[in-house]
Write a protein that holds these residues in place. Structure first.
Motif, PDB file in Angstrom:
ATOM      1  N   GLY A  29     -11.291  63.990  -0.458  1.00  0.00           N
ATOM      2  CA  GLY A  29     -10.051  64.737  -0.573  1.00  0.00           C
ATOM      3  C   GLY A  29      -8.788  63.916  -0.596  1.00  0.00           C
ATOM      4  N   TYR A  30      -8.855  62.629  -0.928  1.00  0.00           N
ATOM      5  CA  TYR A  30      -7.617  61.893  -1.099  1.00  0.00           C
ATOM      6  C   TYR A  30      -7.536  61.379  -2.522  1.00  0.00           C
ATOM      7  CZ  TYR A  30     -10.314  57.563  -0.271  1.00  0.00           C
ATOM      8  OH  TYR A  30     -11.220  56.543  -0.328  1.00  0.00           O
ATOM      9  N   TYR A  31      -6.326  61.124  -2.966  1.00  0.00           N
ATOM     10  CA  TYR A  31      -6.100  60.823  -4.368  1.00  0.00           C
ATOM     11  C   TYR A  31      -5.718  59.364  -4.622  1.00  0.00           C
ATOM     12  CZ  TYR A  31      -6.472  65.749  -5.244  1.00  0.00           C
ATOM     13  OH  TYR A  31      -6.945  67.025  -5.339  1.00  0.00           O
ATOM     14  N   ALA A  32      -5.153  58.717  -3.651  1.00  0.00           N
ATOM     15  CA  ALA A  32      -4.737  57.333  -3.858  1.00  0.00           C
ATOM     16  C   ALA A  32      -4.569  56.641  -2.522  1.00  0.00           C
ATOM     17  CB  ALA A  32      -3.415  57.271  -4.629  1.00  0.00           C
ATOM     18  N   ILE A  33      -4.742  55.348  -2.545  1.00  0.00           N
ATOM     19  CA  ILE A  33      -4.407  54.502  -1.402  1.00  0.00           C
ATOM     20  C   ILE A  33      -3.396  53.481  -1.878  1.00  0.00           C
ATOM     21  CG2 ILE A  33      -5.234  52.868   0.327  1.00  0.00           C
ATOM     22  CD1 ILE A  33      -7.895  54.193   0.330  1.00  0.00           C
ATOM     23  N   ALA A  34      -2.385  53.284  -1.087  1.00  0.00           N
ATOM     24  CA  ALA A  34      -1.293  52.405  -1.501  1.00  0.00           C
ATOM     25  C   ALA A  34      -0.942  51.421  -0.402  1.00  0.00           C
ATOM     26  CB  ALA A  34      -0.066  53.235  -1.859  1.00  0.00           C
ATOM     27  N   TRP A  35      -0.291  50.365  -0.830  1.00  0.00           N
ATOM     28  CA  TRP A  35       0.270  49.390   0.099  1.00  0.00           C
ATOM     29  C   TRP A  35       1.791  49.453   0.024  1.00  0.00           C
ATOM     30  CZ3 TRP A  35      -2.258  46.724   3.727  1.00  0.00           C
ATOM     31  CH2 TRP A  35      -3.648  46.573   3.595  1.00  0.00           C
ATOM     32  N   PHE A  36       2.389  49.428   1.182  1.00  0.00           N
ATOM     33  CA  PHE A  36       3.836  49.387   1.305  1.00  0.00           C
ATOM     34  C   PHE A  36       4.189  48.228   2.236  1.00  0.00           C
ATOM     35  CE2 PHE A  36       5.089  53.519  -0.485  1.00  0.00           C
ATOM     36  CZ  PHE A  36       3.858  54.145  -0.550  1.00  0.00           C
ATOM     37  N   ARG A  37       5.442  47.880   2.244  1.00  0.00           N
ATOM     38  CA  ARG A  37       5.898  46.903   3.224  1.00  0.00           C
ATOM     39  C   ARG A  37       7.318  47.242   3.655  1.00  0.00           C
ATOM     40  NH1 ARG A  37       6.548  41.548  -0.671  1.00  0.00           N
ATOM     41  NH2 ARG A  37       8.394  42.254  -1.834  1.00  0.00           N
ATOM     42  N   GLN A  38       7.640  46.769   4.826  1.00  0.00           N
ATOM     43  CA  GLN A  38       8.986  46.977   5.335  1.00  0.00           C
ATOM     44  C   GLN A  38       9.449  45.732   6.051  1.00  0.00           C
ATOM     45  OE1 GLN A  38       9.521  50.519   7.724  1.00  0.00           O
ATOM     46  NE2 GLN A  38      11.713  50.533   7.279  1.00  0.00           N
ATOM     47  N   ALA A  39      10.498  45.151   5.521  1.00  0.00           N
ATOM     48  CA  ALA A  39      11.106  43.983   6.130  1.00  0.00           C
ATOM     49  C   ALA A  39      12.210  44.445   7.075  1.00  0.00           C
ATOM     50  CB  ALA A  39      11.673  43.062   5.054  1.00  0.00           C
ATOM     51  N   PRO A  40      12.570  43.632   8.056  1.00  0.00           N
ATOM     52  CA  PRO A  40      13.628  44.029   9.000  1.00  0.00           C
ATOM     53  C   PRO A  40      14.914  44.397   8.281  1.00  0.00           C
ATOM     54  CG  PRO A  40      12.503  42.071   9.789  1.00  0.00           C
ATOM     55  CD  PRO A  40      11.989  42.330   8.406  1.00  0.00           C
ATOM     56  N   GLY A  41      15.446  45.557   8.621  1.00  0.00           N
ATOM     57  CA  GLY A  41      16.699  45.992   8.047  1.00  0.00           C
ATOM     58  C   GLY A  41      16.607  46.539   6.638  1.00  0.00           C
ATOM     59  N   LYS A  42      15.390  46.645   6.110  1.00  0.00           N
ATOM     60  CA  LYS A  42      15.229  47.139   4.739  1.00  0.00           C
ATOM     61  C   LYS A  42      14.388  48.399   4.720  1.00  0.00           C
ATOM     62  CE  LYS A  42      15.752  42.716   2.380  1.00  0.00           C
ATOM     63  NZ  LYS A  42      15.176  41.806   1.355  1.00  0.00           N
ATOM     64  N   GLU A  43      14.482  49.134   3.641  1.00  0.00           N
ATOM     65  CA  GLU A  43      13.683  50.327   3.475  1.00  0.00           C
ATOM     66  C   GLU A  43      12.232  49.950   3.144  1.00  0.00           C
ATOM     67  OE1 GLU A  43      17.151  53.362   1.806  1.00  0.00           O
ATOM     68  OE2 GLU A  43      15.434  52.821   0.543  1.00  0.00           O
ATOM     69  N   ARG A  44      11.366  50.894   3.451  1.00  0.00           N
ATOM     70  CA  ARG A  44       9.960  50.683   3.119  1.00  0.00           C
ATOM     71  C   ARG A  44       9.798  50.687   1.602  1.00  0.00           C
ATOM     72  NH1 ARG A  44       5.569  53.363   6.969  1.00  0.00           N
ATOM     73  NH2 ARG A  44       7.041  52.300   8.367  1.00  0.00           N
TER      74      ARG A  44
END
Length: 124
Positions: A29-44
């Motif tokens: 029942g899931y459609y995708a797996i993704a990678w994100f990152r978040q650096a200090p002071g920045k948006e994901r």
């Protein structure tokens, strides 16, 4: 449902790391797996994702040509091979699952199950 991301660490500029994201307790029942990152002071930031339906992959311009996403459906695990790492790649890296078809593949609001993050530090 749990996602566990691991494989982060300290690497020198120009080096490589491979991150892994293992999904458990949730095998359908899931459609995708993704990678994100978040650096200090920045948006994901969305980096890459893989469609469970047909295996299509998508990349942000910032990592295209350097990062490669791959998946093992049988193990419910997704990998992110990161090459030619730069200090600007320093961030906490997260994997996430979309339980509905993502309207925009790398938009974080389309992903509703998140792992705990793994820190990648690129420094000499």
């Amino acid at each position: 449902v749990q996602l566990q991301a691991f494989g982060g660490g300290l690497v020198q500029p120009g080096g490589s790391l491979r991150l892994s994201c293992a999904a458990s307790g949730f095998t359908a029942g899931y459609y995708a797996i993704a990678w994100f990152r978040q650096a200090p002071g920045k948006e994901r930031e969305g980096l890459s994702c893989i469609s469970r339906t047909d295996g299509s992959t998508y990349y942000a311009d910032s990592v295209k040509g350097r990062f490669t996403i791959s998946g093992d459906n049988a193990k419910h695990t997704v990998y992110l091979q990161m090459n030619a790492l730069e200090p600007e790649d320093t961030a906490v890296y997260y994997c996430a699952i979309a339980t509905k078809p993502p309207a925009i593949w790398l938009l974080m609001y389309n992903y509703d199950i998140w792992g705990q993050g793994t820190l990648v530090t690129v420094s000499s």
